[in-house]
Design an enzyme around this catalytic site. Structure first.
Site, mmCIF file in Angstrom:
data_model
loop_
_atom_site.group_PDB
_atom_site.id
_atom_site.type_symbol
_atom_site.label_atom_id
_atom_site.label_comp_id
_atom_site.label_asym_id
_atom_site.label_seq_id
_atom_site.Cartn_x
_atom_site.Cartn_y
_atom_site.Cartn_z
ATOM 1 N N SER A 270 0.810 -1.218 0.000
ATOM 2 C CA SER A 270 0.000 0.000 0.000
ATOM 3 C C SER A 270 0.843 1.267 0.000
ATOM 4 C CB SER A 270 -0.939 0.001 1.212
ATOM 5 O OG SER A 270 -1.851 -1.068 1.144
ATOM 6 N N HIS A 335 0.206 3.532 4.674
ATOM 7 C CA HIS A 335 -0.603 4.188 3.646
ATOM 8 C C HIS A 335 -0.314 5.691 3.630
ATOM 9 C CE1 HIS A 335 -2.699 0.454 4.541
ATOM 10 N NE2 HIS A 335 -3.448 0.591 3.447
#
Length: 396
Positions: A270, A335
């Site tokens: 991610s 993220h």
């Protein structure tokens, strides 16, 4: 690529190519103002007559090759005016050598009409045209890319990374006997690729965690975004630039976790995926009037919804009761590290197609910021855990 109808002499083709900034009605980007002697109205344009007069007065001090290019630029503008920003961009050497050489030699044979108006294209030509409109905000860059792209080399980086991630996931799934929410398996963290805070001295884990995913639901969305966004970006900007943004996002993600969520492990790609997607979305917003991809607003909304769902899943999993206490489930902070890289380094890369990054001051500013963050995170990992007397989970 295919044959394109020649708009006329080579000089005219050169000049058409030299419209580096496509200034459209309603564009929010205003051309850089020209000197007042040549642009008293401060419009950002110089009349071709005054431009020729300037060339004649200073021809002895100009490089012959640059003078030839400038004459070609003046000869083609039938509307009687030249964008000063086009002139400045060309003369500042910010374009790559391949782009400048193509302008000088007039060897691109660009059609004078927009790519969308060209008919009779093959499937591969339509695909390349589609990629150009998906990723590039300026018509001249789209034409240059369409005319010069050869698919050699192919977008190997994103495809290779994706195949490796799928292969490791399948191997891990067979070994654990679990494919959905693999991360909840008691032996999941025993894999030597996972970043674990107790094993943070093993430096490879800051990068190799990208090949481990929490489950098929995690892998599926990351792979979809890598292929739908990463592959077209690599086709346009090349493996070196896109690989740099991706790897920088991955490393920033694990380092961000080691600073902000110190007791949690990290898995998944991610960080790299969010770096690419956030850079692409930011580039679209910053060049909204120039981007001609269809359904821009709808597609941005869908991308943001998908990213939000994936981020929400990661937050939920992080605070869900752990399958291997006292170690928590993997962190979601990676993220955020990827997004930070995307809207800094990533945006500079995507905004400078066929331009040399080393000539962009903003590039060096963001590189310096990234280097400072990495150094800070390294020293944090060396000293902070001891100074804070943090109780880490035992090694898996």
């Amino acid at each position: 690529m295919g044959e394109h109808p020649s708009p006329g002499p080579a000089v005219a083709a050169c000049a058409e190519a030299e419209r580096i900034e496509e200034l459209e009605p309603g564009s929010q980007e205003r051309p850089r103002a020209a000197p007042e002697d040549f642009d008293p109205g401060n419009t950002g344009f110089i009349s071709t007559g005054k431009f020729r007069s300037l060339l004649e007065n200073h021809s002895s001090s100009l490089d012959p090759h640059k003078r030839e290019v400038l004459l070609a630029l003046a000869d083609s503008h039938a509307d009687g005016q030249i964008c000063y920003q086009d002139f400045a961009s060309l003369m500042s050497n910010k374009r790559s050598n391949s782009f400048r050489q193509a302008i000088l030699q007039g060897n691109r044979r660009l059609s004078s009409k927009a790519l969308l108006e060209e008919k009779g294209l093959s499937l591969s030509q339509r695909l390349i045209r589609h990629v150009a409109y998906e990723t590039l905000p300026r018509e001249i860059d789209r034409k240059w890319y369409y005319d010069s792209y050869t698919c050699c080399p192919p977008p190997w980086f994103m495809i290779t990374v994706t195949l490796l991630e799928v292969a490791f996931f399948l191997y891990n799934g067979v070994s654990l006997g679990q494919f959905v929410l693999q991360v909840t398996h008691p032996h999941y963290l025993k894999n030597s690729l996972v970043y674990h805070p107790r094993l943070r001295a093993q430096a490879w884990r800051y990068l190799t965690y990208v090949f481990m995913h929490a489950g098929i639901e995690h892998l599926g969305l990351n792979v979809a975004l890598q292929l739908l966004v990463g592959v077209p970006l690599e086709m346009v900007h090349g493996a070196a630039r896109i690989g740099l943004v991706y790897v920088a996002g991955v490393v920033a993600g694990s380092l961000a976790v080691s600073v902000a969520d110190m007791t949690a492990p990290v898995v998944g790609s991610s960080g790299g995926v969010y770096a690419l997607v956030s850079a692409h979305l930011a580039n679209i917003v910053m060049n909204w009037s120039g981007m001609k991809c269809q359904f821009k607003l709808l597609r941005m909304a869908v991308a943001l919804i998908c990213m939000s769902m994936e981020f929400g899943r990661a937050v939920w999993l992080r605070f869900h009761p752990s399958a291997y206490p006292p170690c928590p489930h993997p962190s979601f902070v990676a993220h955020l590290g990827g997004v930070a890289v995307g809207i800094t380094l990533g945006v500079v890369v995507l905004r400078n197609y066929e331009q040399r990054l080393q000539d962009q001051s903003l590039w060096w500013i963001f590189v310096a910021m990234y280097a400072i963050f990495v150094l800070f995170a390294v020293f944090w990992n060396i000293f902070a855990y001891t100074l804070l007397d943090l109780k880490l989970p035992p090694p898996p």
